[in-house]
Write a protein that holds these residues in place. Sequence first.
Motif, mmCIF file in Angstrom:
data_model
loop_
_atom_site.group_PDB
_atom_site.id
_atom_site.type_symbol
_atom_site.label_atom_id
_atom_site.label_comp_id
_atom_site.label_asym_id
_atom_site.label_seq_id
_atom_site.Cartn_x
_atom_site.Cartn_y
_atom_site.Cartn_z
ATOM 1 N N GLY A 173 -7.767 4.919 0.990
ATOM 2 C CA GLY A 173 -8.049 5.662 -0.220
ATOM 3 C C GLY A 173 -7.108 6.812 -0.472
ATOM 4 O O GLY A 173 -7.194 7.465 -1.519
ATOM 5 N N VAL A 174 -6.165 7.050 0.442
ATOM 6 C CA VAL A 174 -5.220 8.162 0.302
ATOM 7 C C VAL A 174 -3.773 7.677 0.370
ATOM 8 O O VAL A 174 -2.917 8.135 -0.380
ATOM 9 C CB VAL A 174 -5.460 9.232 1.395
ATOM 10 N N SER A 175 -3.508 6.727 1.242
ATOM 11 C CA SER A 175 -2.136 6.277 1.484
ATOM 12 C C SER A 175 -1.677 5.246 0.454
ATOM 13 O O SER A 175 -2.475 4.564 -0.182
ATOM 14 C CB SER A 175 -2.021 5.675 2.887
ATOM 15 N N ASP A 176 -0.337 5.145 0.318
ATOM 16 C CA ASP A 176 0.282 4.141 -0.540
ATOM 17 C C ASP A 176 0.570 2.880 0.271
ATOM 18 O O ASP A 176 0.609 2.909 1.502
ATOM 19 C CB ASP A 176 1.615 4.659 -1.098
ATOM 20 N N ARG A 230 -4.602 -3.015 -8.621
ATOM 21 C CA ARG A 230 -5.906 -3.022 -9.295
ATOM 22 C C ARG A 230 -7.012 -3.486 -8.361
ATOM 23 O O ARG A 230 -8.119 -2.948 -8.368
ATOM 24 C CB ARG A 230 -5.840 -3.926 -10.528
ATOM 25 N N ARG A 231 -6.711 -4.482 -7.523
ATOM 26 C CA ARG A 231 -7.756 -5.107 -6.706
ATOM 27 C C ARG A 231 -8.011 -4.385 -5.380
ATOM 28 O O ARG A 231 -9.006 -4.661 -4.719
ATOM 29 C CB ARG A 231 -7.384 -6.562 -6.425
ATOM 30 N N TYR A 232 -7.134 -3.463 -5.009
ATOM 31 C CA TYR A 232 -7.285 -2.806 -3.708
ATOM 32 C C TYR A 232 -7.260 -1.282 -3.845
ATOM 33 O O TYR A 232 -6.227 -0.642 -3.654
ATOM 34 C CB TYR A 232 -6.184 -3.260 -2.748
ATOM 35 N N PRO A 233 -8.403 -0.672 -4.191
ATOM 36 C CA PRO A 233 -8.480 0.791 -4.230
ATOM 37 C C PRO A 233 -8.307 1.419 -2.845
ATOM 38 O O PRO A 233 -8.259 2.640 -2.717
ATOM 39 C CB PRO A 233 -9.882 1.056 -4.790
ATOM 40 N N LEU A 234 -8.187 0.581 -1.831
ATOM 41 C CA LEU A 234 -7.910 1.052 -0.480
ATOM 42 C C LEU A 234 -6.608 1.842 -0.429
ATOM 43 O O LEU A 234 -6.433 2.731 0.409
ATOM 44 C CB LEU A 234 -7.815 -0.157 0.453
ATOM 45 N N VAL A 235 -5.664 1.531 -1.344
ATOM 46 C CA VAL A 235 -4.397 2.262 -1.441
ATOM 47 C C VAL A 235 -4.304 2.890 -2.827
ATOM 48 O O VAL A 235 -4.804 2.345 -3.809
ATOM 49 C CB VAL A 235 -3.186 1.345 -1.187
ATOM 50 N N THR A 236 -3.674 4.046 -2.890
ATOM 51 C CA THR A 236 -3.600 4.760 -4.165
ATOM 52 C C THR A 236 -2.499 4.231 -5.063
ATOM 53 O O THR A 236 -2.537 4.412 -6.279
ATOM 54 C CB THR A 236 -3.357 6.258 -3.927
#
Length: 236
Positions: free
Chosen positions: A40-43, A71-77
């Motif tokens: 949620g923070v890293s690229d 779009r599908r992975y809010p895990l990365v910003t």
Amino acid sequence: MQPSFQPLLDDVCTSLSRDELGMDGIYLYGSIARGDAVPGVSDLDLSLVLSESPTPQVLEQLEAVRRDIERRYPLVTKVDFDIGSRAQVLAAENKYSWGFWLKHHCRCLWGNDLALRFERFRPSLDVALAVNGDFESVLTAYLARIARAETEQQRLVLQREAARKLLRATQVLRPQDAVTWPQTLEEHVALFVQAYPMKVTEVAFFLFEARNPSAAAEKFAVRLEAFLAWMILEQR
């Protein structure tokens, strides 16, 4: 690999290895490659090497894939692609840019690992200039994009990116006898401050913006313009 990012990376390899994209190799760099990413923070940072120079159609397809993953992975910003061709990577004139980059900063996720074609590099000013010698044009472009940002969120993302580029670009001022090469932004700052202790306040500002962008647009622009002008003079 951190387990939380593995499904994303598996999806990336499946999405990008389609025959019509002409992929030669997919490489991961940045915090996810180092294993210290924060969900949620890293690229997600990827270098893509194609078998041939990409056509406009292929570039459009790659951009569509990039947006879909983002779009599908809010895990990365954010999802970033650095795109090149196999010929570019192996060209003698790109030894200190592509060669160094793949050898020391990337992990091959899929395909041909061209890093194996290169010997390990010694830290040097030649490498620093090959990787970040474009700092003046890139940071000047960021200033213009920040001024044109339509939303605060867009502006803060651009400030974060510009601050990161600036911190990495301080390597073009590295002492000739420096024997280490920084990996993290904090290591870049530490090495820079050893040579320029009088600039600790300015560089600390950009380190904060690289992690938690929050400065007002005018304040950021004024500081970036001043630091950029100083870097240009110092390099000369």
